[in-house]
Scaffold this active site. Sequence first.
Site, short mmCIF file in Angstrom:
data_model
loop_
_atom_site.label_atom_id
_atom_site.label_comp_id
_atom_site.label_asym_id
_atom_site.label_seq_id
_atom_site.Cartn_x
_atom_site.Cartn_y
_atom_site.Cartn_z
N ARG A 63 17.32 -5.95 -22.73
CA ARG A 63 16.61 -6.19 -21.47
C ARG A 63 15.32 -6.96 -21.69
O ARG A 63 14.93 -7.80 -20.88
CB ARG A 63 16.30 -4.84 -20.80
N HIS A 112 6.65 3.20 -12.31
CA HIS A 112 7.72 3.61 -13.23
C HIS A 112 7.52 3.08 -14.65
O HIS A 112 8.48 2.98 -15.41
CB HIS A 112 9.09 3.20 -12.67
C1 BJW Z 1 16.43 -7.96 -2.28
C2 BJW Z 1 16.81 -9.17 -2.85
C3 BJW Z 1 15.98 -10.30 -2.61
C4 BJW Z 1 18.25 -7.66 -3.41
N1 BJW Z 1 14.88 -10.15 -1.87
N2 BJW Z 1 15.34 -7.85 -1.55
C5 BJW Z 1 13.69 14.18 -3.89
C6 BJW Z 1 14.92 14.08 -3.33
C7 BJW Z 1 16.03 13.77 -4.12
C8 BJW Z 1 15.92 13.54 -5.48
C9 BJW Z 1 14.67 13.62 -6.05
C10 BJW Z 1 13.57 13.95 -5.27
N3 BJW Z 1 12.49 13.95 -6.08
C11 BJW Z 1 12.88 13.62 -7.34
C12 BJW Z 1 14.20 13.43 -7.36
C13 BJW Z 1 15.02 13.05 -8.56
C14 BJW Z 1 14.96 11.57 -8.88
C15 BJW Z 1 15.50 10.79 -7.69
O1 BJW Z 1 14.78 10.19 -6.94
N4 BJW Z 1 16.82 10.75 -7.55
C16 BJW Z 1 17.45 10.04 -6.43
C17 BJW Z 1 18.19 8.79 -6.94
C18 BJW Z 1 18.40 10.98 -5.75
N5 BJW Z 1 13.61 11.17 -9.22
C19 BJW Z 1 13.13 11.31 -10.45
O2 BJW Z 1 13.78 11.79 -11.35
C20 BJW Z 1 11.71 10.85 -10.68
N6 BJW Z 1 10.99 11.91 -11.34
C21 BJW Z 1 10.53 12.98 -10.71
O3 BJW Z 1 10.58 13.06 -9.51
O4 BJW Z 1 10.01 13.94 -11.53
C22 BJW Z 1 9.88 15.26 -11.01
C23 BJW Z 1 11.27 15.86 -11.01
C24 BJW Z 1 11.96 15.96 -12.18
C25 BJW Z 1 13.24 16.52 -12.20
C26 BJW Z 1 13.84 16.95 -11.00
C27 BJW Z 1 13.13 16.82 -9.79
C28 BJW Z 1 11.82 16.29 -9.80
C29 BJW Z 1 11.68 9.67 -11.62
C30 BJW Z 1 12.28 8.45 -11.04
C31 BJW Z 1 12.32 7.35 -12.09
C32 BJW Z 1 13.10 6.15 -11.64
N7 BJW Z 1 13.41 5.36 -12.75
C33 BJW Z 1 14.20 4.13 -12.55
C34 BJW Z 1 14.84 3.64 -13.84
C35 BJW Z 1 13.97 3.12 -14.87
C36 BJW Z 1 14.83 3.00 -16.11
C37 BJW Z 1 14.98 1.64 -16.59
O5 BJW Z 1 14.72 0.65 -15.90
O6 BJW Z 1 15.38 1.56 -17.72
O7 BJW Z 1 13.39 3.17 -11.89
S1 BJW Z 1 15.59 4.35 -11.49
C38 BJW Z 1 15.53 2.73 -10.84
O8 BJW Z 1 15.42 2.90 -9.40
C39 BJW Z 1 14.20 2.11 -11.34
C40 BJW Z 1 13.61 1.61 -10.05
O9 BJW Z 1 12.20 1.49 -10.14
C41 BJW Z 1 14.08 2.61 -9.01
C42 BJW Z 1 14.09 2.08 -7.61
O10 BJW Z 1 15.02 1.04 -7.47
P1 BJW Z 1 14.68 -0.20 -6.54
O11 BJW Z 1 13.50 -0.90 -7.05
O12 BJW Z 1 14.61 0.25 -5.14
O13 BJW Z 1 15.93 -1.18 -6.82
P2 BJW Z 1 17.44 -1.10 -6.26
O14 BJW Z 1 18.28 -1.85 -7.20
O15 BJW Z 1 17.84 0.27 -5.92
O16 BJW Z 1 17.35 -1.89 -4.87
C43 BJW Z 1 17.10 -3.27 -4.82
C44 BJW Z 1 16.93 -3.67 -3.35
O17 BJW Z 1 16.57 -5.04 -3.31
C45 BJW Z 1 18.18 -3.50 -2.49
O18 BJW Z 1 17.85 -2.79 -1.32
C46 BJW Z 1 18.59 -4.95 -2.15
O19 BJW Z 1 19.13 -5.08 -0.86
C47 BJW Z 1 17.29 -5.68 -2.27
N8 BJW Z 1 17.37 -7.11 -2.64
N9 BJW Z 1 17.98 -9.05 -3.55
C48 BJW Z 1 14.59 -9.01 -1.34
N10 BJW Z 1 16.28 -11.59 -3.12
#
Ligand code: BJW
Length: 239
Positions: A63, A112
């Site tokens: 990456r 993140h």
């Molecule tokens: C365009 C485009 C163009 C395309 N122009 N737009 C509450 C409820 C439910 C679950 C949880 C909760 N609280 C916590 C959780 C658990 C979990 C979570 O959220 N899970 C859900 C998925 C269900 N959260 C965590 O674990 C977090 N930690 C935490 O809360 O700790 C306390 C805890 C621990 C244990 C249990 C409970 C609580 C940590 C979250 C860390 C996220 N990490 C990542 C990965 C990094 C790894 C890596 O890169 O190697 O971060 S996940 C991944 O998703 C990355 C991103 O930052 C994150 C968000 O994604 P993003 O940026 O939105 O991208 P995409 O791909 O999803 O979307 C792209 C968008 O762009 C799309 O909409 C397209 O349409 C659009 N698009 N082209 C404009 N040209």
Amino acid sequence: MIPQLAQFERVVFFTGAGMSAESGVPTYRGQGGLWKHYDYERYACQTAFDRDPEGVWDFHNYRRELVGACRPHRGHDVIVAAEQQLSRVTVVTQNIDGMHQLAGSTGVTELHGSLWRVRCDRCGETQSGYDSPLADLHCGGCGGWWRPDIVWFGDMLNEAVVQSAVSQISQCDLLVAVGTSAVVYPAAQLPQLAAKGGAVLVEINPEPTPMSALYHHHLRGPASEMLLAMAEGLALPPA
Ligand code: BJW
């Protein structure tokens, strides 16, 4: 009517992977998304790292090479111009790719973590650098494994970083969310603070998201084009 950045004083750009898509960085979900080809449970969580640190590093070094070859686009230029020409403009990003900083943004809060920073899994020492790929996988101080200083699923977000984001978002008068699917928490709920504070909210995303109802304006198109459409009155560098 598309709201213009220059009409506002305190602006927060809240960005996700879609912000970097036109730079060539893959998003996580949707078409061409990273998680379609790579299982995060194998490459991007602490359990995977504990089991196979070298395998996780192979993935992250790949990456680093991929992202290292990407460049910011016109949308990044708009954000930099806004920061330089308006009173208080910051970026709160979920992205780990450093693309905003490469474009010239200075007020960037990385929720993140960063692909370009490592943290010792044993002593907690951190180091930054644009070395791609990382050659020495062990901490010089204690010999522990470096791990990418990225917030993986199940990791806690850094409390000070979250507090800073909360403060910026609560006090803004315009929040522009760009390219986030709004499904990952706690990041997904932060824009609600801007709504509570009475800000105008703009969502830039070709697709609707579970948070779309929160927003006053929906600009359904790519980040570069939609940000340019908000940039009337700002001086931009030559394309
Ligand atoms: C365009 C485009 C163009 C395309 N122009 N737009 C509450 C409820 C439910 C679950 C949880 C909760 N609280 C916590 C959780 C658990 C979990 C979570 O959220 N899970 C859900 C998925 C269900 N959260 C965590 O674990 C977090 N930690 C935490 O809360 O700790 C306390 C805890 C621990 C244990 C249990 C409970 C609580 C940590 C979250 C860390 C996220 N990490 C990542 C990965 C990094 C790894 C890596 O890169 O190697 O971060 S996940 C991944 O998703 C990355 C991103 O930052 C994150 C968000 O994604 P993003 O940026 O939105 O991208 P995409 O791909 O999803 O979307 C792209 C968008 O762009 C799309 O909409 C397209 O349409 C659009 N698009 N082209 C404009 N040209």
